[in-house]
Design a protein around this motif. Structure first.
Motif, mmCIF file in Angstrom:
data_model
loop_
_atom_site.group_PDB
_atom_site.id
_atom_site.type_symbol
_atom_site.label_atom_id
_atom_site.label_comp_id
_atom_site.label_asym_id
_atom_site.label_seq_id
_atom_site.Cartn_x
_atom_site.Cartn_y
_atom_site.Cartn_z
ATOM 1 N N UNK A 102 -26.487 21.857 83.379
ATOM 2 C CA UNK A 102 -26.507 20.465 82.952
ATOM 3 C C UNK A 102 -26.634 20.263 81.446
ATOM 4 N N UNK A 103 -27.268 21.217 80.777
ATOM 5 C CA UNK A 103 -27.625 21.009 79.381
ATOM 6 C C UNK A 103 -28.892 20.211 79.210
ATOM 7 N N UNK A 104 -29.620 19.999 80.318
ATOM 8 C CA UNK A 104 -30.857 19.222 80.263
ATOM 9 C C UNK A 104 -32.056 20.111 80.572
ATOM 10 N N UNK A 105 -33.184 19.773 79.931
ATOM 11 C CA UNK A 105 -34.417 20.548 80.086
ATOM 12 C C UNK A 105 -35.382 19.960 81.103
ATOM 13 N N UNK A 106 -35.071 18.815 81.688
ATOM 14 C CA UNK A 106 -36.108 18.105 82.449
ATOM 15 C C UNK A 106 -36.244 18.570 83.890
ATOM 16 N N UNK A 107 -35.283 19.345 84.390
ATOM 17 C CA UNK A 107 -35.311 19.735 85.794
ATOM 18 C C UNK A 107 -36.001 21.083 85.978
ATOM 19 N N UNK A 108 -36.675 21.266 87.113
ATOM 20 C CA UNK A 108 -37.427 22.497 87.373
ATOM 21 C C UNK A 108 -36.620 23.513 88.167
ATOM 22 N N UNK A 109 -35.476 23.141 88.662
ATOM 23 C CA UNK A 109 -34.631 24.022 89.459
ATOM 24 C C UNK A 109 -33.661 23.174 90.246
ATOM 25 N N UNK B 233 -35.033 27.021 86.835
ATOM 26 C CA UNK B 233 -34.986 26.053 85.742
ATOM 27 C C UNK B 233 -33.908 26.419 84.725
ATOM 28 N N UNK B 234 -33.822 27.697 84.376
ATOM 29 C CA UNK B 234 -32.812 28.119 83.413
ATOM 30 C C UNK B 234 -31.402 27.900 83.955
#
Length: 434
Positions: A173-180, A166-167
């Motif tokens: 991307x600069x996005x927090x919504x993805x898990x990996x 995820x990190x």
């Protein structure tokens, strides 16, 4: 009534607004002789013309509008070594040898783009080969993406594939919504219209005749070969190549291929230039990105603008509803873009096939074709031009699953409602996280 070909709608795209000036090509107004007449001045037709001319033969290219008006000038400029049918699916259905050959063709296609850019010195194409990240929106799709990546490493030798947590995807991307996600090397991005115009200019400078606003309204056989007739002229040639893809319905001369394709409208939006601090935060590595949903969205950063695209637009013209849905999806991934205005929005047709792979080969002893790129056409169409030249020379190249006669779409008049139904089902599954 004669159709006004100069009245075909223009494209309000970022690419059109930022492209190098278009070269003016003449309208065919007499009779020409050639070894090969090529219908369509997109990537396929121009690459074919280049490789045919290198063989010592004389091609003539006929374009209904101007070079790059169709899919070659409307796409997202993403270059990937893949097919819509995965290599694992090819392996399961057709065996390991076929999967390996298709893998070779896919990677040959991305190399071909680089070769053509270098050959013609198309610096304005801004070609990058920094890779693509497939970003997973839930744990189920992440496991599937990792499993696929491990299979590719084990069976196809894709040793450079990297798994991201995820990190890692957040940093990408600069996005927090993805898990990996999974990073695939070798993919890249390009300014698609500058690439197309560079190809056309380079081919023309080497003596290939290109005619614009010269639609082929009739393609017929004669005793020595074929005759391609336009409203004001004709080309007599030994062989013809149809390279019209999703725009095969513009005239009756290419309509026989139209019924083998499912046109799927793909829409794209581009923001105004972002403030420097925001532009540095989003997609800082300059890669291209896709997500794992069935109604896949893709995005990339170009000139400090976010370009965001996806399928799901319907009908024959641009759809405001599709653009609104794209903007909503973009803001869902990048909330910081909520107040950033859109500068451009446009759409074009993707040519899908029943078996999910492109088709190239002979319709008959005088007519060749290459169509059906299934959304991955920038690289593949560039490569197919070289293989079309091989067919013209009488060779039989190994094209794996691609060298097959196109299959007519059953119940063709029902294709649009069928596409809407399938897309609606996919959207429902995405909404519930399946």
């Amino acid at each position: 009534m004669t159709r006004d070909w100069s009245a075909l709608p223009s494209v309000n795209s970022l690419w059109e607004a930022t492209a190098a000036p278009a070269r003016d090509y003449p309208v065919l107004s007499n009779e020409q002789q050639a070894d090969v007449v090529i219908i369509g001045a997109g990537y396929t037709g121009l690459s074919a013309a280049h490789h045919i001319a290198k063989s010592g033969l004389s091609p003539v290219v006929l374009e209904a509008n101007h070079p790059g008006w169709g899919a070659s000038g409307r796409n997202g400029g993403v270059i990937t070594a893949k097919f819509r049918l995965s290599f694992r699916e090819i392996d399961a259905a057709h065996g390991r040898a076929m999967a390996r050959r298709m893998y070779e063709i896919a990677h040959e296609s991305t190399d071909m783009v680089e070769e053509l850019v270098s050959e013609f010195g198309i610096t304005s194409a801004n070609l990058t080969r920094t890779g693509q990240v497939k970003a997973a929106h839930n744990e189920t799709t992440l496991r599937a993406a990792i499993d696929e990546a491990n299979w590719m490493t084990r069976e196809m030798g894709s040793a450079e594939v990297r798994i991201l947590d995820k990190n890692g995807v957040r940093e990408e991307t600069g996005s927090d919504i993805f898990v990996g996600g999974v990073l695939n090397p070798g993919s890249g991005g390009i300014h698609p219209l500058n690439y197309l115009r560079g190809l056309a200019d380079g081919v023309a400078r080497r003596g290939v005749a290109i005619f614009q606003q010269s639609p082929v309204v009739t393609l017929r056989r004669d005793k020595d070969g074929v005759v391609a007739e336009t409203p004001r002229g004709a080309v007599r040639a030994r062989q013809a190549i149809i390279a019209t893809n999703s725009y095969s319905d513009l005239t009756g001369a290419t309509a026989r291929l139209q019924r083998t394709l499912i046109p799927f409208r793909s829409a794209i939006i581009a923001t105004e230039r972002l403030p420097r601090n925001l532009a540095g935060k989003l997609m800082p590595t300059g890669r291209t990105y896709t997500e794992t949903k069935r109604m896949m969205r893709w995005f990339r950063m170009v000139d400090n603008r976010v370009i965001f695209g996806g399928r799901g637009a319907f009908g024959k013209q641009d759809s405001q509803a599709a653009f609104d849905a794209l903007r909503e999806a973009m803001v869902g991934i990048f909330p910081d873009l909520a107040d950033v205005p859109l500068a451009y929005k446009w759409s074009g047709l993707v040519a899908m096939t029943l078996d999910s792979v492109p088709h190239i080969g002979r319709l008959d002893d005088r007519t060749l074709f290459s169509v059906g790129y299934n959304g991955a056409g920038v690289a593949m169409s560039s490569l197919m031009g070289r293989y079309l030249a091989a067919f013209v020379r009488g060779e039989t190249p190994d094209l794996g699953l691609l060298d097959a006669r196109p299959m007519a779409i059953p119940f063709y008049p029902l294709r649009e409602p069928a596409v809407r139904m399938v897309a609606g089902w996919y959207q429902f599954l995405d909404a519930i996280g399946q």
